[in-house]
Design a protein around this motif. Structure first.
Motif, mmCIF file in Angstrom:
data_model
loop_
_atom_site.group_PDB
_atom_site.id
_atom_site.type_symbol
_atom_site.label_atom_id
_atom_site.label_comp_id
_atom_site.label_asym_id
_atom_site.label_seq_id
_atom_site.Cartn_x
_atom_site.Cartn_y
_atom_site.Cartn_z
ATOM 1 N N CYS A 74 30.370 28.394 18.061
ATOM 2 C CA CYS A 74 31.324 27.319 17.729
ATOM 3 C C CYS A 74 30.791 26.450 16.595
ATOM 4 C CB CYS A 74 31.602 26.466 18.961
ATOM 5 S SG CYS A 74 32.520 27.305 20.277
ATOM 6 N N LEU A 95 29.922 18.727 19.468
ATOM 7 C CA LEU A 95 30.134 19.887 20.330
ATOM 8 C C LEU A 95 29.209 19.781 21.544
ATOM 9 C CD1 LEU A 95 29.856 20.934 17.096
ATOM 10 C CD2 LEU A 95 30.806 22.988 18.129
ATOM 11 N N SER A 108 37.160 24.740 24.248
ATOM 12 C CA SER A 108 37.061 26.137 23.834
ATOM 13 C C SER A 108 36.330 26.927 24.913
ATOM 14 C CB SER A 108 36.314 26.268 22.503
ATOM 15 O OG SER A 108 37.040 25.642 21.459
#
Length: 254
Positions: A84, A213, A238
């Protein structure tokens, strides 16, 4: 090593409950320079010490990452956090709660890499790993570890902070519960305590287009997402079914 020795190692590992006995036997045999060392390494593994601590490395994102006794061992699912982050092509990256430094070290294309952890053993291990890629590692509690000149500099902050609820630590396998530091496991009463702290101050350290993140779990994903929203982020969840991994990604609302 002779085939008989390999079979003996496999049999000993199976008797100790190691699920991947053949694979572990190959790693132990490769890591031992002689029979005496193999006996010592095998004894440590049978006693319940994580294989990665026994041999001193973990395979992560296609490379060997050094890990030391008392340092959190990065799991394969955390490779999704790396994926990611890499997709964002950050130039300046912060690996917060870095442990061994495996996450930051594995994100390709980074020009300036920084990392921080509160645990002395983790900081020492991360420095050994990140020296080879020109990274800088700081010691301290979350952002308190960082110098003020890094305010507003990071294109991405990647975080694998502890997210096991305190009451659930007793249910973890002994390899983690006994051999990894509690500070690297305990996420507070609901598991999201550190996620709230990380999100609350992240905007001071991110560049205008920067992203935060945080790895989390399927059960904790909504709590982590709420932490982002409360801190002023717009965020999405995600997921990777292949790696059984969940990452929340956020940017500051303009």
């Amino acid at each position: 090593m002779a085939q008989l020795e390999f079979d003996e190692v496999v049999t000993s590992l199976r008797a100790a409950g190691c699920v991947f006995a053949e694979e572990e036997a190959e790693i132990l045999i490769e890591s031992a320079s002689n029979s005496a060392e193999l006996t010592e390494l095998l004894g440590r593994r049978i006693a319940g010490e994580p294989l990665e601590h026994v041999v001193g490395w973990v395979w992560f994102c296609g490379r060997r990452i050094a890990v030391a006794q008392g340092v959190f061992v990065p799991r394969r699912r955390t490779e999704f956090l790396v994926e990611c982050a890499a997709a964002l092509h950050p130039s300046t990256l912060l690996d917060l709660c870095c442990g061994s430094g495996a996450i930051g070290m594995s994100v390709t294309g980074v020009a300036e890499l920084y990392a921080a952890d509160i645990d002395d053993a983790a900081v020492g291990c991360a420095r050994r790993n990140l020296d080879s890629v020109g990274g800088t590692v700081y010691s301290g509690d979350l952002y308190d570890a960082l110098p003020p000149n890094l305010h507003g500099r990071f294109d991405a902050i990647v975080v694998n902070a502890p997210y096991v609820p305190t009451a659930d630590i007793a249910l973890m396998p002994g390899e983690a519960r006994i051999h990894e530091p509690r500070i690297a496991l305990d996420g507070g009463a609901d598991g999201a305590g550190l996620h709230r702290r990380v999100a609350a101050e992240a905007n001071q350290w991110l560049a205008p287009e920067g992203r935060l993140l945080i790895e989390t779990s399927a059960l904790l994903a909504n709590s982590t997402l709420e932490a982002f929203v409360e801190a002023g982020f717009t965020a999405t969840i995600s997921e990777s079914e292949t790696l059984d991994a969940v990452v929340v990604i956020g940017s500051i609302v303009e």
